[in-house]
Design a protein around this motif. Structure first.
Motif, PDB file in Angstrom:
ATOM      1  N   PHE A  50       0.836  -1.208   0.000  1.00 42.07           N
ATOM      2  CA  PHE A  50       0.000   0.000   0.000  1.00 42.07           C
ATOM      3  C   PHE A  50       0.871   1.258   0.000  1.00 42.07           C
ATOM      4  N   GLU A  51       1.965   1.226   0.738  1.00 43.74           N
ATOM      5  CA  GLU A  51       2.910   2.356   0.752  1.00 43.74           C
ATOM      6  C   GLU A  51       3.437   2.615  -0.666  1.00 43.74           C
ATOM      7  N   ALA A  52       3.751   1.527  -1.376  1.00 44.65           N
ATOM      8  CA  ALA A  52       4.248   1.651  -2.754  1.00 44.65           C
ATOM      9  C   ALA A  52       3.142   2.139  -3.695  1.00 44.65           C
ATOM     10  N   ILE A  53       1.894   1.712  -3.441  1.00 44.51           N
ATOM     11  CA  ILE A  53       0.749   2.161  -4.251  1.00 44.51           C
ATOM     12  C   ILE A  53       0.576   3.678  -4.122  1.00 44.51           C
ATOM     13  N   PHE A 112      10.750   8.244   6.450  1.00 42.04           N
ATOM     14  CA  PHE A 112       9.647   8.937   5.788  1.00 42.04           C
ATOM     15  C   PHE A 112       9.087   8.066   4.670  1.00 42.04           C
ATOM     16  N   ASP A 113       7.772   7.822   4.735  1.00 42.00           N
ATOM     17  CA  ASP A 113       7.137   7.030   3.668  1.00 42.00           C
ATOM     18  C   ASP A 113       7.203   7.778   2.341  1.00 42.00           C
ATOM     19  N   MET A 114       7.116   9.108   2.393  1.00 47.13           N
ATOM     20  CA  MET A 114       7.321   9.948   1.197  1.00 47.13           C
ATOM     21  C   MET A 114       7.834  11.305   1.621  1.00 47.13           C
ATOM     22  N   LEU A 115       8.661  11.898   0.746  1.00 51.51           N
ATOM     23  CA  LEU A 115       9.082  13.291   0.908  1.00 51.51           C
ATOM     24  C   LEU A 115       8.729  14.030  -0.369  1.00 51.51           C
ATOM     25  N   ALA A 126       5.042  12.410   4.258  1.00 49.16           N
ATOM     26  CA  ALA A 126       3.801  11.626   4.310  1.00 49.16           C
ATOM     27  C   ALA A 126       4.010  10.352   5.111  1.00 49.16           C
ATOM     28  N   GLU A 127       2.956   9.954   5.821  1.00 49.61           N
ATOM     29  CA  GLU A 127       2.911   8.667   6.499  1.00 49.61           C
ATOM     30  C   GLU A 127       1.762   7.883   5.895  1.00 49.61           C
ATOM     31  N   VAL A 128       1.996   6.601   5.656  1.00 49.55           N
ATOM     32  CA  VAL A 128       0.997   5.736   5.037  1.00 49.55           C
ATOM     33  C   VAL A 128       0.652   4.633   6.029  1.00 49.55           C
ATOM     34  N   VAL A 129      -0.644   4.506   6.381  1.00 47.77           N
ATOM     35  CA  VAL A 129      -1.037   3.508   7.387  1.00 47.77           C
ATOM     36  C   VAL A 129      -2.119   2.576   6.844  1.00 47.77           C
ATOM     37  N   SER A 165      -5.590   3.362   4.284  1.00 48.59           N
ATOM     38  CA  SER A 165      -6.434   2.462   3.490  1.00 48.59           C
ATOM     39  C   SER A 165      -7.749   2.170   4.213  1.00 48.59           C
ATOM     40  N   PHE A 166      -7.972   2.818   5.363  1.00 45.42           N
ATOM     41  CA  PHE A 166      -9.231   2.632   6.109  1.00 45.42           C
ATOM     42  C   PHE A 166      -9.681   4.000   6.636  1.00 45.42           C
TER      43      PHE A 166
END
Length: 382
Positions: A50-53, A112-115, A126-129, A165-166
């Motif tokens: 999901f992080e990659a998506i 960091f999930d994204m910069l 960004a943080e992806v959960v 994702s929720f």
């Protein structure tokens, strides 16, 4: 960028093509686990996917919006040359998996999930959960990352994106984060919905590589505005605490006013001489996996003990260097005051190298003063 994302992101949903392309950031084992009946490894692989998506979605979105100036490469797009972890490293680095991290004296301070960089040149993270369990201690982590990026890039405001994702809207932590207008809270499709898009795609998959993406940059190319000497900041805080302990023995709660001091995540006070180890065992007690560590038994199992506190709450930790395995045992303090094994610190992390460099410097008196200053036992007595 934040208002624009809050207003527009609900229109962006992962497509089958994006979901499949995201698997290029995973290894073969992780891809197999995505549809595994074994729940725990499946959820872990799902989180990585999901992080990659989300990253793939932003590759697509950034082409269409001038609110996003740059997107930092990660995963399969990260530079091939990555520096191995070593003591003394400070600043932005890529891990061997292509994750973006900030290191201080080799220790990973933040990942960091994204910069991203917005059109006003604000560095945004960004943080992806994918699970509510990811929200434990989340607020503290986000506040620290904002402070760290704010210092490094000289930003009064550091925008933050939370992508899940929720549905997060009923969680208290998220409600508080949503009140801050520098944050965007984004809820996209669930992992189950995304999986239903791709379950019939067999057997040949073609990956689209963003070779000439106009906005992709290396995270390490975003110029820092301030010098970053983490070991010096750490030592300044340590010396301040020692000064306060010497001036006023007993319970203390030092106020770290300095900006650089507030970036210190953990204070390592030093290694313990054998009499200090005996004093800790006798006064507080240590237990590893149900086994009580006596002063006599300590040398059989361990070669070194280091006392530390987590910041900003000054929670006490003792690190024990195992003789059986190349690792440290992290000991945390329980409510009755004794120290209990929490988890191992493996040799592959930069923090391990820092622990290895620490030699015994603390005798019984100063060791017990440090423990008395921050002990849970002391707090309960008050």
């Amino acid at each position: 960028m934040i208002p624009w994302l809050n207003a527009n992101f609900r229109h962006f949903k992962p497509t089958a093509a994006i979901a499949i392309n995201a698997t290029r950031h995973m290894n073969k084992i992780e891809r197999k686990k995505l549809f595994s009946p074994d729940i725990e490894p499946m959820r872990t692989a799902e989180g990585r996917w999901f992080e990659a998506i989300v990253y793939e979605m932003f590759l697509d979105i950034s082409k269409k919006s001038d609110t996003i100036k740059y997107l930092a490469r990660k995963g399969a797009d990260a530079p091939d040359q990555r520096e191995n972890v070593r003591i003394g490293q400070n600043g932005l680095f890529y891990s061997k998996y292509g994750d973006i991290t900030i290191r201080g004296n080799g220790q990973d301070l933040a990942e960091f999930d994204m910069l991203l960089v917005d059109r006003d040149n604000h560095v945004t993270f960004a943080e992806v959960v994918t699970s509510p369990s990811d929200l434990k201690e989340f607020e503290v982590e986000i506040a620290y990352k904002k402070k760290l990026l704010g210092y490094l890039y000289n930003q009064k405001i550091t925008p933050f994106l939370l992508v899940s994702s929720f549905d997060l809207s009923n969680y208290t932590v998220v409600k508080r984060l949503a009140k801050d207008k520098t944050n965007a809270i984004i809820h996209t499709s669930s992992c189950e919905q995304i999986k239903s898009l791709v379950k019939h795609y067999r057997p040949r998959i073609i990956y689209n590589l963003p070779e000439n993406h106009p906005k992709l940059i290396k995270a390490t190319d975003i110029p820092m505005k301030h010098p970053f000497d983490y070991k010096r900041y750490h030592d300044d805080v340590k010396n301040q605490i020692f000064t306060e302990i010497n001036r006023r023995p007993g319970r203390i709660n030092p106020e770290i006013a300095d900006k650089t001091g507030q970036l210190v995540k953990k204070v390592l006070y030093g290694g313990l001489f054998p009499p200090a180890i005996k004093a800790v065992c006798d006064t507080y007690g240590m237990t590893v996996k149900g086994r009580i560590i006596t002063p006599e038994e300590f040398p059989k199992y361990y070669s070194k003990a280091i006392v530390a506190t987590d910041m900003p709450g000054y929670e006490l930790i003792i690190y024990l260097r195992s003789k059986q395995k190349k690792e440290y045992h992290k000991m945390i303090q329980m409510k009755d005051g004794h120290f209990k094994f929490e988890r191992p610190t493996p040799p592959k992390v930069g923090f391990f190298l820092w622990l290895e460099s620490i030699q015994p410097t603390l005798g019984s008196r100063i060791t017990l003063q440090i423990l008395d200053a921050f002990s849970i036992k002391e707090r309960q007595r008050e």
